[in-house]
Design an enzyme around this catalytic site. Sequence first.
Site, PDB file in Angstrom:
ATOM      1  N   HIS A  81       0.825  -1.212   0.000  1.00 54.72           N
ATOM      2  CA  HIS A  81       0.000   0.000   0.000  1.00 54.72           C
ATOM      3  C   HIS A  81       0.865   1.271   0.000  1.00 54.72           C
ATOM      4  O   HIS A  81       1.846   1.359   0.731  1.00 54.72           O
ATOM      5  CB  HIS A  81      -0.917   0.011   1.220  1.00 54.72           C
ATOM      6  CG  HIS A  81      -2.134   0.858   1.040  1.00 54.72           C
ATOM      7  ND1 HIS A  81      -2.087   2.228   1.030  1.00 54.72           N
ATOM      8  CD2 HIS A  81      -3.428   0.520   0.846  1.00 54.72           C
ATOM      9  CE1 HIS A  81      -3.308   2.700   0.840  1.00 54.72           C
ATOM     10  NE2 HIS A  81      -4.143   1.690   0.723  1.00 54.72           N
ATOM     11  N   GLY A 165       3.930  22.643   9.976  1.00 56.84           N
ATOM     12  CA  GLY A 165       5.264  22.123  10.214  1.00 56.84           C
ATOM     13  C   GLY A 165       6.286  22.602   9.205  1.00 56.84           C
ATOM     14  O   GLY A 165       5.970  23.278   8.223  1.00 56.84           O
ATOM     15  N   VAL A 169      10.711  16.165   6.276  1.00 55.33           N
ATOM     16  CA  VAL A 169      10.011  15.004   6.818  1.00 55.33           C
ATOM     17  C   VAL A 169      10.659  14.565   8.127  1.00 55.33           C
ATOM     18  O   VAL A 169      11.853  14.778   8.353  1.00 55.33           O
ATOM     19  CB  VAL A 169      10.003  13.820   5.826  1.00 55.33           C
ATOM     20  CG1 VAL A 169       9.290  14.186   4.548  1.00 55.33           C
ATOM     21  CG2 VAL A 169      11.418  13.325   5.553  1.00 55.33           C
ATOM     22  N   ALA A 173       9.252   8.857  10.952  1.00 49.66           N
ATOM     23  CA  ALA A 173       7.781   8.847  10.918  1.00 49.66           C
ATOM     24  C   ALA A 173       7.221   9.509   9.672  1.00 49.66           C
ATOM     25  O   ALA A 173       6.005   9.497   9.457  1.00 49.66           O
ATOM     26  CB  ALA A 173       7.221   9.527  12.169  1.00 49.66           C
ATOM     27  N   GLY A 174       8.085  10.120   8.855  1.00 50.02           N
ATOM     28  CA  GLY A 174       7.646  10.703   7.597  1.00 50.02           C
ATOM     29  C   GLY A 174       6.728  11.896   7.770  1.00 50.02           C
ATOM     30  O   GLY A 174       7.039  12.833   8.510  1.00 50.02           O
TER      31      GLY A 174
END
Length: 506
Positions: A81, A165, A169, A173-174
């Site tokens: 996915h 933010g 990244v 946790a990206g």
Amino acid sequence: MKLVECVPNFSEGRRPEVVAAIRDAIASVDGVTILDVSSDASHNRTVVTFVVTAETAVAAAFAGIAKAAELIDLTRHQGEHPRLGATDVVPFVPLEAWGSTMHDCIALARELGARVARELSIPVYLYERAATRPDRENLADVRRGEFEGLRDEIATNSARVPDFGEACVHATAGATVIGARPFLVAYNVYLGPATNLQVAKDVAKAVRGSSGGLRYVKALGLEVDGQAQVSMNLVDTERTPMFRAYELVRNEAAAYGVAPTWSELVGLVPERALLEAGARHVQLRGFSPAMLVEHKVREAVQGGMSLSGFVASVASPAPTPGGGSIAAHAGALAAALAQMVAGLTMGKKKYAAVENEMKDAALRARSLGTRLAALVADDARAYEAVSAAYRLPKEPEAAAAARARAVADALLGAARVPLETARAAADVAELAAHVAEKGNTNAVTDAGVAALLAEAACKSAAYNVRVNVAAMEDKTPGQPLLAEAARVAREPGRAGNGRACFVGRR
């Protein structure tokens, strides 16, 4: 109490202990009920479905995101996915029957996004209804390139600047995509062995809206556990029901000589979606949930729609329930207050002289309240009848004549319902004046509120009579209704011929 659904997707489906830790973090927040946890090892993904009060929704989702950031490393993650982050996507879904709206969910998405960026240093993108720009409404567009692609260009491509933010990244946790959307059904159809993978990809392309297929379907062709899968997200099952998506997959696959072997749901599905599919399969005409015994029993046990659900339905873009229903609902509330004042008077020595009067008043208030509550639905049905009449064909001439008669009859019916509401509300106003004058003095302000509500209900209903008669081409049949509505609204109370009074005793 407002409730919302939240369906966060986490990039982990192979380590049960990690999934359990994320689930427990969410469940530890007050007001959370976990409905479902679905993990898929091939996708390496878990979908948690929970309902939560609007007040604690952000805290619950944040707890899951924080735990995922602690336990999931995207640099070591592999799965079928697409994903951007340890917590890949977090949608809030309104539960209108429990008082929440899409606007509530948009506000929650933005509050959560700001907190995640601020406290966890994870960049956040807003999508679907919460999106701040059109090119981010579609999740697939936001997620294009996945974690690795975003990591390489977030600092240099202005199109990838996050909504919250820094343009960097999180190392493990990206990034996270947060939004608000209607119910989404994750629905997969399998097309046999993995040798049919290209067929699955071609079918997915034909089915998904972005390629010219079904507008409210997103689809991918994947290999899962040695089988070819058409993985779909049905983003609006009212406009594209499950059976329609399945039929198109089946028809497209048939062109390649392939047939579906089975299908599956990931997470939860609205009851209506499966009922519609079943009705379609057996070619059941005119099906509605009202035909189900369980639906009727549930409605009876719960006493109909909740107050918060009713308020949410009024706030929705649907034309019903509208002003006429609100007038009837206000009248019912006024009757309930009058009944309460009578009840607070009965059994008190100080008011022994009016005991029987208060008993009669309580019974009368209950009867009026019941009738007004029924008029809430009657008014909505009357409006729907008018709308249906206006949709009738205007051609040929015979059809136009039939349409004109249907419109006239429907408008007359739509005027009669609020007139009945006005009459009942006038009686409630009279009753409120009576209990204010003779009832428990400690509840006199409640009687006053009842009188004011009843008067507002009466005048509002009379206004609806006037509007419907004004829309009639031949107003002659509506004139008697108009005259009575004007009289009742002029002086609500005292059997419809006197003004409701609020006796402010000390």
